[in-house]
Scaffold this active site. Structure first.
Site, PDB file in Angstrom:
ATOM      1  CB  CYS A 138      -0.950  -0.026   1.181  1.00  0.00           C
ATOM      2  SG  CYS A 138      -1.931  -1.525   1.152  1.00  0.00           S
ATOM      3  CG  HIS A 164      -1.862   4.425   5.549  1.00  0.00           C
ATOM      4  ND1 HIS A 164      -1.790   4.177   4.196  1.00  0.00           N
ATOM      5  CD2 HIS A 164      -1.963   3.202   6.136  1.00  0.00           C
ATOM      6  CE1 HIS A 164      -1.851   2.870   3.985  1.00  0.00           C
ATOM      7  NE2 HIS A 164      -1.961   2.251   5.140  1.00  0.00           N
ATOM      8  CD  GLU A 188      -1.964   7.822   9.300  1.00  0.00           C
ATOM      9  OE1 GLU A 188      -2.979   7.114   9.113  1.00  0.00           O
ATOM     10  OE2 GLU A 188      -1.448   8.539   8.407  1.00  0.00           O
ATOM     11  CE  LYS A 245      -5.312   4.554   1.837  1.00  0.00           C
ATOM     12  NZ  LYS A 245      -4.345   5.550   2.330  1.00  0.00           N
ATOM     13  CG  HIS A 255      -6.242   1.127   1.035  1.00  0.00           C
ATOM     14  ND1 HIS A 255      -5.280   1.710   0.244  1.00  0.00           N
ATOM     15  CD2 HIS A 255      -5.580   0.531   2.054  1.00  0.00           C
ATOM     16  CE1 HIS A 255      -4.092   1.461   0.764  1.00  0.00           C
ATOM     17  NE2 HIS A 255      -4.239   0.749   1.857  1.00  0.00           N
ATOM     18  CG  PHE A 298       0.063  -5.872   4.273  1.00  0.00           C
ATOM     19  CD1 PHE A 298      -0.462  -5.054   5.251  1.00  0.00           C
ATOM     20  CD2 PHE A 298      -0.770  -6.822   3.691  1.00  0.00           C
ATOM     21  CE1 PHE A 298      -1.788  -5.178   5.667  1.00  0.00           C
ATOM     22  CE2 PHE A 298      -2.101  -6.957   4.083  1.00  0.00           C
ATOM     23  CZ  PHE A 298      -2.608  -6.132   5.068  1.00  0.00           C
TER      24      PHE A 298
END
Lengths: 80, 413
Positions: free
Chosen positions: B163, B303, B314, B335, B340, B399
């Site tokens: 991502c 994010h 975050e 998002k 996403h 990830f």
């Protein structure tokens, strides 16, 4: 539809060329702009449409539309 | 003399719009691009919603013959690149071809093609596989096809950092220009992973929202009732250019890209650690790389995935980096509207950060009805807001423990 007509129909669809460009002596690579992967895909479409199997060795010999038509006719037992 | 890098062109295809203007208008209006999946049967899947690309005509960007040979992620990449290069008015040819590069990231590559061709393999055998399978699947073929189309013969690459891939790509491109390896870069991220395989895979991790009956309310970053992220398709591509190069040709300059930070969590394959120190460090590294005072930053495109862990950690990371100033920051997760886009997110969200600087408007985090415990920043809930922002960050985390952050600022001579 004759084998010639069917072959040309497949070529027009697969290679995005015009019917007029599809003269019997037209070479797939030199005249119709195909690359080696296009050719594999084209042969696959012909195999599917005519219910035949074309080996890689035989594939090497098919350079023009006429080659393809002759090959399919032979394979289907329709001509010399 | 130090080389500076500016943005001169932008293009996007995503669930809320198929141009930058459409996208910006939708984001500022707080419009969701999430809906029921239409492209395949979701009956067996726990999640039946996603952000699909809508009303997009691929034939405006690729020929019919090529369309069935390219995976959608490559088609989206070509569309984004066409818009960005045209927007930049950048001519690529003999005089500069070797100085123009292409770095476009993707998290997964041609997932829908893998799915389709694997079914053919199972059903009809290996001889029926398309000879275009592999070049449609490889993630770096987005960059490859763009470079072929434009004759861009400079540096080429494709970060596959989940991502964070789009951000990694833009960061790498920024460095390539700054360090003198290129004068212009076509760069960003794209994804087309909304497929049965993609949804089933993320469902198996319990990572996706299953709010199937209210698609537009499903992506709820920072909200107490969030239940995972919503997948989206598309991406964004920008033209980055060395400042003198852009000025010589009289290009319109949107903003300056001035910092990039990248760190690893070295912790877990998918989960961030409490406090997300890797994310904090990536913001710190990015700010330090351009000597920027954290107090100069006015906006962070978070994010903000709407997973249970990300949003709290975050927030903690932002507070660690910005201290008292974190209360003055506008932090939004677009998002909430786009879903996403995985590897495409960094491309699209870089464009959003640049637009914030240009337009003086901050798009909202929609669906934020009740902030969760530990989510106590100003997330610009529900409605866009006017704000003169001097510098903006775009955060993306992936990830594998990848944290990637870009810093943009208003362009001044």
């Amino acid at each position: 539809m004759s084998i010639e007509e069917k072959v040309i129909e497949i070529i027009v669809e697969q290679l995005d060329v015009t019917r007029e460009e599809c003269v019997p002596e037209a070479s797939f690579i030199e005249d119709l702009g195909a690359d080696s992967l296009d050719l594999v895909e084209l042969i696959m479409a012909m195999e599917e449409n005519f219910g035949i199997e074309i080996s890689d060795e035989e594939l090497q010999k098919i350079r023009t539309i006429q080659d393809a038509v002759n090959y399919i006719k032979r394979k289907k037992g329709l001509a010399g | 003399m130090e080389r500076r890098v500016v943005i001169t062109g932008m293009g996007t295809v995503n669930p809320v719009g198929n141009t930058v203007d459409e996208t910006w208008a939708a984001l500022c209006a707080g419009k969701s691009g999430i809906g029921p999946v239409t492209k395949f049967d979701t009956a067996p899947l726990a999640t039946k919603i996603a952000g699909e690309v809508k009303g997009f005509d691929p034939l405006r960007h690729v020929e019919k013959k090529d369309l069935r040979r390219l995976d959608d992620f490559i088609v989206y990449a070509l569309a984004c690149a066409d818009m960005a290069v045209q927007d930049a008015g950048l001519a690529i040819g003999g005089h500069n071809a070797e100085r123009v590069g292409t770095v476009v990231g993707s998290g997964i590559g041609g997932l829908r093609t893998i799915e389709k061709e694997h079914s053919i393999l199972e059903r009809s055998g290996p001889r029926r596989l398309s000879p275009f399978t592999i070049p449609a699947v490889l993630p770096n073929l987005a960059a490859g096809q763009i470079s072929i189309r434009y004759g861009a013969r400079g540096p080429i690459s494709c970060p596959v950092t989940a991502c964070a891939a789009g951000t990694s790509a833009i960061g790498m491109s920024f460095r390539l220009i700054k360090d003198g390896y290129a004068d212009a870069m076509i760069t960003g991220g794209v994804e087309a992973a909304v497929s049965a395989f993609g949804i089933a895979g993320f469902n198996a991790m319990r990572a996706l929202s299953t709010r199937n009956d209210e698609p537009e309310k499903a992506s709820r970053p920072f909200d107490r009732n969030r239940d995972g992220f919503v997948m989206g398709d598309g991406g964004g591509i920008l033209v980055l250019e060395e400042l003198a190069h852009a000025r010589r040709r009289g290009a319109r300059i949107y903003a300056e890209i001035c910092g990039y930070g990248c760190t690893a969590d070295a912790y877990h394959m998918a989960a961030p650690p409490p406090g997300h120190e890797g994310a904090a460090r990536s913001m710190e590294v990015a700010l330090k790389s351009c000597g920027m005072d954290p107090a100069a930053v006015g906006y962070i495109n978070a994010h903000g995935t709407a997973t249970s862990l990300n949003d709290v950690y975050e927030t903690q990371a932002i507070k660690r980096v910005f201290g008292e100033h974190s209360r003055n920051l506008a932090v939004s997760s677009t998002k909430s509207m786009t879903g996403h886009l995985l590897g495409g997110a960094g491309g699209l969200e870089a464009i959003v950060a640049v637009k914030v600087l240009c337009e003086g408007v901050v798009p909202p985090t929609i669906n934020l009805d009740e902030p969760d415990e530990g989510c106590d920043l100003d997330y610009v809930a529900h409605r866009a807001r006017e704000a003169a922002v001097e510098a903006a960050l775009s955060n993306t985390f992936g990830f594998g423990g990848v944290n990637a952050v870009l810093v943009f600022r208003k362009y001044r001579d």
